[in-house]
Design a protein around this motif. Structure first.
Motif, PDB file in Angstrom:
ATOM      1  N   VAL A  32       0.822  -1.204   0.000  1.00 33.37           N
ATOM      2  CA  VAL A  32       0.000   0.000   0.000  1.00 33.37           C
ATOM      3  C   VAL A  32       0.859   1.259   0.000  1.00 33.37           C
ATOM      4  O   VAL A  32       0.534   2.257  -0.652  1.00 33.37           O
ATOM      5  CB  VAL A  32      -0.954  -0.006   1.218  1.00 33.37           C
ATOM      6  CG1 VAL A  32      -1.655   1.336   1.379  1.00 33.37           C
ATOM      7  CG2 VAL A  32      -1.992  -1.119   1.063  1.00 33.37           C
ATOM      8  N   THR A  33       1.966   1.242   0.713  1.00 37.19           N
ATOM      9  CA  THR A  33       2.759   2.458   0.927  1.00 37.19           C
ATOM     10  C   THR A  33       4.036   2.517   0.087  1.00 37.19           C
ATOM     11  O   THR A  33       4.841   3.439   0.268  1.00 37.19           O
ATOM     12  CB  THR A  33       3.140   2.596   2.403  1.00 37.19           C
ATOM     13  OG1 THR A  33       3.949   1.465   2.797  1.00 37.19           O
ATOM     14  CG2 THR A  33       1.900   2.648   3.283  1.00 37.19           C
ATOM     15  N   ALA A  34       4.244   1.577  -0.830  1.00 39.43           N
ATOM     16  CA  ALA A  34       5.489   1.531  -1.613  1.00 39.43           C
ATOM     17  C   ALA A  34       5.816   2.839  -2.323  1.00 39.43           C
ATOM     18  O   ALA A  34       6.961   3.311  -2.254  1.00 39.43           O
ATOM     19  CB  ALA A  34       5.419   0.373  -2.613  1.00 39.43           C
ATOM     20  N   PRO A  35       4.869   3.498  -3.026  1.00 42.16           N
ATOM     21  CA  PRO A  35       5.227   4.750  -3.705  1.00 42.16           C
ATOM     22  C   PRO A  35       5.729   5.835  -2.759  1.00 42.16           C
ATOM     23  O   PRO A  35       6.684   6.547  -3.077  1.00 42.16           O
ATOM     24  CB  PRO A  35       3.907   5.155  -4.384  1.00 42.16           C
ATOM     25  CG  PRO A  35       3.179   3.872  -4.584  1.00 42.16           C
ATOM     26  CD  PRO A  35       3.504   3.062  -3.370  1.00 42.16           C
ATOM     27  N   LEU A  36       5.109   5.947  -1.589  1.00 34.40           N
ATOM     28  CA  LEU A  36       5.559   6.948  -0.621  1.00 34.40           C
ATOM     29  C   LEU A  36       6.949   6.615  -0.088  1.00 34.40           C
ATOM     30  O   LEU A  36       7.739   7.513   0.217  1.00 34.40           O
ATOM     31  CB  LEU A  36       4.566   7.050   0.535  1.00 34.40           C
ATOM     32  CG  LEU A  36       3.201   7.651   0.201  1.00 34.40           C
ATOM     33  CD1 LEU A  36       2.271   7.574   1.410  1.00 34.40           C
ATOM     34  CD2 LEU A  36       3.340   9.094  -0.264  1.00 34.40           C
ATOM     35  N   ASP A  37       7.267   5.334  -0.005  1.00 37.34           N
ATOM     36  CA  ASP A  37       8.580   4.924   0.471  1.00 37.34           C
ATOM     37  C   ASP A  37       9.656   5.329  -0.524  1.00 37.34           C
ATOM     38  O   ASP A  37      10.727   5.814  -0.142  1.00 37.34           O
ATOM     39  CB  ASP A  37       8.601   3.407   0.686  1.00 37.34           C
ATOM     40  CG  ASP A  37       9.803   2.953   1.495  1.00 37.34           C
ATOM     41  OD1 ASP A  37      10.109   3.601   2.503  1.00 37.34           O
ATOM     42  OD2 ASP A  37      10.433   1.953   1.104  1.00 37.34           O
ATOM     43  N   VAL A  38       9.390   5.135  -1.813  1.00 39.81           N
ATOM     44  CA  VAL A  38      10.355   5.526  -2.846  1.00 39.81           C
ATOM     45  C   VAL A  38      10.570   7.045  -2.824  1.00 39.81           C
ATOM     46  O   VAL A  38      11.703   7.526  -2.893  1.00 39.81           O
ATOM     47  CB  VAL A  38       9.879   5.066  -4.244  1.00 39.81           C
ATOM     48  CG1 VAL A  38      10.769   5.650  -5.340  1.00 39.81           C
ATOM     49  CG2 VAL A  38       9.882   3.545  -4.330  1.00 39.81           C
ATOM     50  N   VAL A  39       9.478   7.805  -2.720  1.00 35.41           N
ATOM     51  CA  VAL A  39       9.586   9.262  -2.654  1.00 35.41           C
ATOM     52  C   VAL A  39      10.395   9.687  -1.434  1.00 35.41           C
ATOM     53  O   VAL A  39      11.263  10.565  -1.506  1.00 35.41           O
ATOM     54  CB  VAL A  39       8.184   9.907  -2.626  1.00 35.41           C
ATOM     55  CG1 VAL A  39       8.287  11.398  -2.316  1.00 35.41           C
ATOM     56  CG2 VAL A  39       7.473   9.694  -3.946  1.00 35.41           C
ATOM     57  N   LYS A  40      10.133   9.060  -0.297  1.00 34.02           N
ATOM     58  CA  LYS A  40      10.855   9.395   0.937  1.00 34.02           C
ATOM     59  C   LYS A  40      12.351   9.170   0.770  1.00 34.02           C
ATOM     60  O   LYS A  40      13.170  10.025   1.140  1.00 34.02           O
ATOM     61  CB  LYS A  40      10.331   8.551   2.102  1.00 34.02           C
ATOM     62  CG  LYS A  40      11.072   8.789   3.417  1.00 34.02           C
ATOM     63  CD  LYS A  40      10.515   7.930   4.529  1.00 34.02           C
ATOM     64  CE  LYS A  40      11.016   6.510   4.476  1.00 34.02           C
ATOM     65  NZ  LYS A  40      12.378   6.365   5.079  1.00 34.02           N
ATOM     66  N   ILE A  41      12.731   8.037   0.203  1.00 34.02           N
ATOM     67  CA  ILE A  41      14.149   7.721   0.027  1.00 34.02           C
ATOM     68  C   ILE A  41      14.807   8.710  -0.919  1.00 34.02           C
ATOM     69  O   ILE A  41      15.921   9.189  -0.666  1.00 34.02           O
ATOM     70  CB  ILE A  41      14.313   6.273  -0.474  1.00 34.02           C
ATOM     71  CG1 ILE A  41      13.932   5.290   0.633  1.00 34.02           C
ATOM     72  CG2 ILE A  41      15.744   6.009  -0.941  1.00 34.02           C
ATOM     73  CD1 ILE A  41      13.869   3.845   0.193  1.00 34.02           C
ATOM     74  N   ARG A  42      14.126   9.062  -2.021  1.00 35.76           N
ATOM     75  CA  ARG A  42      14.699  10.022  -2.968  1.00 35.76           C
ATOM     76  C   ARG A  42      14.940  11.374  -2.288  1.00 35.76           C
ATOM     77  O   ARG A  42      15.972  12.019  -2.507  1.00 35.76           O
ATOM     78  CB  ARG A  42      13.761  10.199  -4.166  1.00 35.76           C
ATOM     79  CG  ARG A  42      13.596   8.959  -5.042  1.00 35.76           C
ATOM     80  CD  ARG A  42      14.839   8.667  -5.861  1.00 35.76           C
ATOM     81  NE  ARG A  42      14.663   7.491  -6.688  1.00 35.76           N
ATOM     82  CZ  ARG A  42      14.214   7.500  -7.954  1.00 35.76           C
ATOM     83  NH1 ARG A  42      13.876   8.657  -8.509  1.00 35.76           N
ATOM     84  NH2 ARG A  42      14.106   6.386  -8.631  1.00 35.76           N
ATOM     85  N   LEU A  43      13.986  11.810  -1.470  1.00 38.41           N
ATOM     86  CA  LEU A  43      14.139  13.090  -0.785  1.00 38.41           C
ATOM     87  C   LEU A  43      15.222  13.026   0.295  1.00 38.41           C
ATOM     88  O   LEU A  43      15.963  13.990   0.508  1.00 38.41           O
ATOM     89  CB  LEU A  43      12.811  13.526  -0.164  1.00 38.41           C
ATOM     90  CG  LEU A  43      11.721  13.937  -1.162  1.00 38.41           C
ATOM     91  CD1 LEU A  43      10.401  14.171  -0.438  1.00 38.41           C
ATOM     92  CD2 LEU A  43      12.124  15.183  -1.939  1.00 38.41           C
ATOM     93  N   GLN A  44      15.322  11.899   0.985  1.00 33.77           N
ATOM     94  CA  GLN A  44      16.340  11.768   2.025  1.00 33.77           C
ATOM     95  C   GLN A  44      17.752  11.789   1.453  1.00 33.77           C
ATOM     96  O   GLN A  44      18.687  12.272   2.099  1.00 33.77           O
ATOM     97  CB  GLN A  44      16.130  10.467   2.805  1.00 33.77           C
ATOM     98  CG  GLN A  44      14.956  10.509   3.775  1.00 33.77           C
ATOM     99  CD  GLN A  44      14.814   9.215   4.542  1.00 33.77           C
ATOM    100  OE1 GLN A  44      14.825   8.127   3.960  1.00 33.77           O
ATOM    101  NE2 GLN A  44      14.670   9.311   5.841  1.00 33.77           N
ATOM    102  N   LEU A  45      17.914  11.268   0.242  1.00 36.05           N
ATOM    103  CA  LEU A  45      19.231  11.218  -0.380  1.00 36.05           C
ATOM    104  C   LEU A  45      19.599  12.515  -1.085  1.00 36.05           C
ATOM    105  O   LEU A  45      20.750  12.704  -1.483  1.00 36.05           O
ATOM    106  CB  LEU A  45      19.299  10.052  -1.380  1.00 36.05           C
ATOM    107  CG  LEU A  45      19.167   8.646  -0.782  1.00 36.05           C
ATOM    108  CD1 LEU A  45      19.187   7.604  -1.889  1.00 36.05           C
ATOM    109  CD2 LEU A  45      20.297   8.383   0.215  1.00 36.05           C
ATOM    110  N   GLN A  46      18.635  13.394  -1.242  1.00 33.52           N
ATOM    111  CA  GLN A  46      18.882  14.658  -1.942  1.00 33.52           C
ATOM    112  C   GLN A  46      19.597  15.645  -1.027  1.00 33.52           C
ATOM    113  O   GLN A  46      19.126  15.938   0.071  1.00 33.52           O
ATOM    114  CB  GLN A  46      17.548  15.245  -2.414  1.00 33.52           C
ATOM    115  CG  GLN A  46      17.663  16.598  -3.076  1.00 33.52           C
ATOM    116  CD  GLN A  46      16.362  16.994  -3.729  1.00 33.52           C
ATOM    117  OE1 GLN A  46      16.063  16.583  -4.838  1.00 33.52           O
ATOM    118  NE2 GLN A  46      15.574  17.798  -3.044  1.00 33.52           N
ATOM    119  N   THR A  47      20.707  16.171  -1.497  1.00 35.53           N
ATOM    120  CA  THR A  47      21.457  17.138  -0.697  1.00 35.53           C
ATOM    121  C   THR A  47      21.167  18.569  -1.129  1.00 35.53           C
ATOM    122  O   THR A  47      21.702  19.504  -0.535  1.00 35.53           O
ATOM    123  CB  THR A  47      22.972  16.886  -0.824  1.00 35.53           C
ATOM    124  OG1 THR A  47      23.360  16.970  -2.197  1.00 35.53           O
ATOM    125  CG2 THR A  47      23.329  15.513  -0.285  1.00 35.53           C
TER     126      THR A  47
END
Length: 324
Positions: A32-47
């Motif tokens: 259910v939450t997979a898309p939000l997880d991908v978005v979260k990881i992309r934002l966390q890795l963004q400097t």
């Protein structure tokens, strides 16, 4: 015998029923939450952030994401709809194993605490839940950590794939980084998960009974308690989760992910200092909004599914014993 609402999670079901219910809850919650997880990881890795005055201009070809929905649209536009489910295979395995280990360890640790303390000296419910929850989170994190690292790396890669498949990723990481490569970021992972799960279970066990008394629609007291507990726990432990993600993508493939400019970090404390120096305090909270958006439904779905799956498995067990 079916549990009632005054029965704690620590006292319900057999070990096998708890494992099955935890695995079921983890699988459904992840999907259910997979898309939000991908978005979260992309934002966390963004400097870098367009709105951040500390941002640098040299992105080395990496994208700049702003907000949850724009990030989703950017991923769909450049990588297709399936881009929102990158890393789903190791993540499903992670959630299945994590849920099983977490709920089993939570139940076992709590029962050990009760046994050693005795009925007269039993710890307060919140303290017992905090200790059991923190221990369960640490055990589940340690056991499933390689899958967590693989989930992060798959979610971080763009169209120029770093790893072609899960078996190839396992072989490549082992060949280039050794066994230690699968455990990059374990220290902040454990440092984050112990208070997170301790606070989560303590808050959940405290809230679920009074919330159920409000007669919420669809018997959603478990879900509401899960949401509230998750938001409380996630906010406090988020910086260490971000540090874990940054460390997980270190190594020989660091410059090949969707963000080409991820700095080289050394250790948990060194990573915290580097982020504070280069990005300021707000850098430790990149992706917090989407993380809360994700954590709330994830915890709600997990706890709602776990409660009902456990009741189903207990009911099936009772029926099977009645027919014998």
């Amino acid at each position: 015998m079916s549990p009632d609402k005054t029965t704690s999670l620590k006292d319900e079901g057999s070990r096998l029923q708890v494992v099955a219910a935890g695995s079921t809850a983890g699988l459904i919650s992840r999907f259910v939450t997979a898309p939000l997880d991908v978005v979260k990881i992309r934002l966390q890795l963004q400097t870098h952030s367009l709105s951040d005055p500390r941002s640098h201009l040299d992105l080395h070809g990496g994208p700049v994401y702003k907000g949850t929905l724009p990030t989703m649209r950017a991923i769909i536009r450049h990588e297709g709809l399936t881009g929102l489910w990158k890393g789903n295979v190791p993540a499903e395995l992670l959630y299945l194993c994590y849920g099983a280990v977490q709920f089993t360890a939570y139940r076992q640790v709590a029962q050990l605490l009760q046994r050693f303390a005795g009925p007269q000296n039993r710890l307060p419910q919140s303290a017992e839940s905090f200790i059991a929850g923190g221990t369960a989170g640490a055990a589940a994190t340690a056991v499933t950590y390689p899958l967590d690292l693989l989930r992060t790396r798959f979610a971080a890669q763009g169209n120029d794939r770093v790893y072609a498949s899960l078996p190839r990723a396992l072989a490549q990481i082992y060949r280039e980084e050794g066994i230690r490569g699968f455990y990059r970021g374990l220290a902040p992972g454990l440092a984050q998960i112990v208070p997170f799960m301790g606070i989560f279970f303590a808050a959940y066990e405290t809230l679920r009974v009074p919330l159920d008394g409000l007669s919420l629609p669809f018997s959603s007291g478990d879900a509401v308690a899960g949401v509230a507990a998750s938001v409380i726990a996630k906010t406090g432990s988020f910086p260490l989760d971000l540090v874990r993600k940054r460390i997980q993508v270190q190594g020989p493939t660091r410059a090949r992910y969707i963000h080409k400019n991820i700095p080289e970090y050394h250790g948990m404390v060194g990573t915290l200092r580097a982020i504070l120096r280069m990005e300021g305090p707000r850098g430790l909270y990149r992706g917090l909004t989407v993380s809360l958006f994700k954590a709330a439904p994830a915890s709600a779905v997990t706890m709602w599914t776990y409660e009902r799956a456990l009741r189903l498995y207990i009911s099936l067990g009772d029926d099977a014993r009645a027919e014998m």
